[in-house]
Design an enzyme around this catalytic site. Sequence first.
Site, PDB file in Angstrom:
ATOM      1  N   LYS A  80      23.456  15.434 117.697  1.00 28.82           N
ATOM      2  CA  LYS A  80      24.534  16.271 118.225  1.00 28.82           C
ATOM      3  C   LYS A  80      24.144  17.750 118.168  1.00 28.82           C
ATOM      4  CE  LYS A  80      29.550  16.773 117.335  1.00 28.82           C
ATOM      5  NZ  LYS A  80      30.620  16.319 116.414  1.00 28.82           N
ATOM      6  N   SER A 155      34.791  15.055 118.342  1.00 30.35           N
ATOM      7  CA  SER A 155      33.887  15.980 118.984  1.00 30.35           C
ATOM      8  C   SER A 155      32.504  15.383 119.280  1.00 30.35           C
ATOM      9  CB  SER A 155      33.716  17.225 118.109  1.00 30.35           C
ATOM     10  OG  SER A 155      33.127  16.914 116.862  1.00 30.35           O
ATOM     11  N   SER A 179      35.922  12.927 114.269  1.00 31.96           N
ATOM     12  CA  SER A 179      34.931  13.184 115.315  1.00 31.96           C
ATOM     13  C   SER A 179      33.842  12.136 115.447  1.00 31.96           C
ATOM     14  CB  SER A 179      34.299  14.557 115.107  1.00 31.96           C
ATOM     15  OG  SER A 179      35.233  15.574 115.398  1.00 31.96           O
TER      16      SER A 179
END
Length: 473
Positions: A80, A155, A179
């Site tokens: 990420k 997220s 997330s």
Amino acid sequence: MTQKTDTWKLSASEIVEATHSGALKAIDVTEAALARMEAVNPDLNAVVDSCADTARAEAEALDASSGPKGPLHGVPVTIKINVDQKDYATSNGVVAFKDIIAPDDSPIVRSLRAAGAVIIGRTNTPEFSFRADTDNPLFGRTHNPWGQHISAGGSSGGAGSAVMAGIGALAHGNDIGGSLRFPASANGAVTVKPGLGRVPAFAPSQKKERGLLAQSMSVQGIIARSASDLHLSMPTVIAPDARDPYHVPLPWRGAPIEGQIKVAVTRDDFGFGLDPDVATAIDKAASALSDAGYAITEVQPPLAKETGDIGYRTLLGEVKALIGPDIKEHGSDTINEIFDEYFRQFPVFEGDALLTQLAERTRYARAWSEFLEDYPLVLTPFMLKPFFAPGRDTEGAEGVRDVLGQAHWSFVMSYTGLPAGNIPTHIAQTKEGPKPIGVQIAGRRWREDLIVDAMQAIEQRIPPTAPTLWDRM
């Protein structure tokens, strides 16, 4: 062994078996993953920074080694963009941060590399990684491989979309309020949010330390297509790292629990109403666990609504004080409008009140720890209705309630620092299109292994969703 054109479909466990036996080379697996990325990522925008050149070099180095490097030898993974990976930008989806180049790897990146994983790309996140939907002015929107009628979550939305589309067998993500679990639920993936102190974390690029709640609630983890791949990968990322002084150096496997493992099941909807498809997902999960020998009991856990409500307000108080100025200065109008709505719906604790709630957090965690002495696992809804459409949290008060309020059970586990998994057990056939429904399984502190065992038992009775998805793509 599957045909080379289907190598991207292999699980991490199957890849490791093949690379350890010599049936596949790391470069074969890497090229298959990169080809899959090239084929599907233009429509998904899940990977926003390709690592193709370095991935090929890493794979060739693995193949040139004298033997398997580690338990993830040759497994393609994504990272990420809010976590440091040496020589890549840690932008966090913010235009002003696009040139923050990491001087070194974060602990989880270092651990994955040490285990023999090959990093093929970096995945998208919303601005400041603080939405349950993935869109930002720097890279744009990530789409869900099930279709554009459903958000990819956030997220770690890029991570969830990528792994389910076959771009890598494993995806790194992180979680402070859900997330890892939002994207798993949205995309039909499997994950476990580690508990407090389980996976070491540090950002070599950081200029200052994070807030107390960010340090104790935010965790690093893995999104996969099966629980078995979590059992394979999670032991590698809990390796100690001296840069995190609060890491808890416990083995992945804890002591066996004697007798039948009791699972508390709750359907509390906190006044929102429980959608029939979500109720079906809970029923299927409970039935699968019962069939596997778990003792299922309908029980209401302690202080659930209060824990979530107070937790939202306390974390947002810290965010407003420590990150609020950066969001105001560097964030888009969209993210600022969303945060304004957060603050209206969850009035923040500030000053002495914030300090009081930071102390009170232990009371909620203690109540849950005592409850988990009797029930080592708790099965809850995740979202109280099928996953929302892209941009739902930009639609004022009702939109934010739909996104955050419907995920109240997620935040209960975040605030108390408990581990919590998410696994799909049902696919809702809505008028917009199919939507996977994930359920949440929480557990005792530092017993992620029990959660993954339970999810593995479920998926032995309810097949993973990836083959169904791939037939649609």
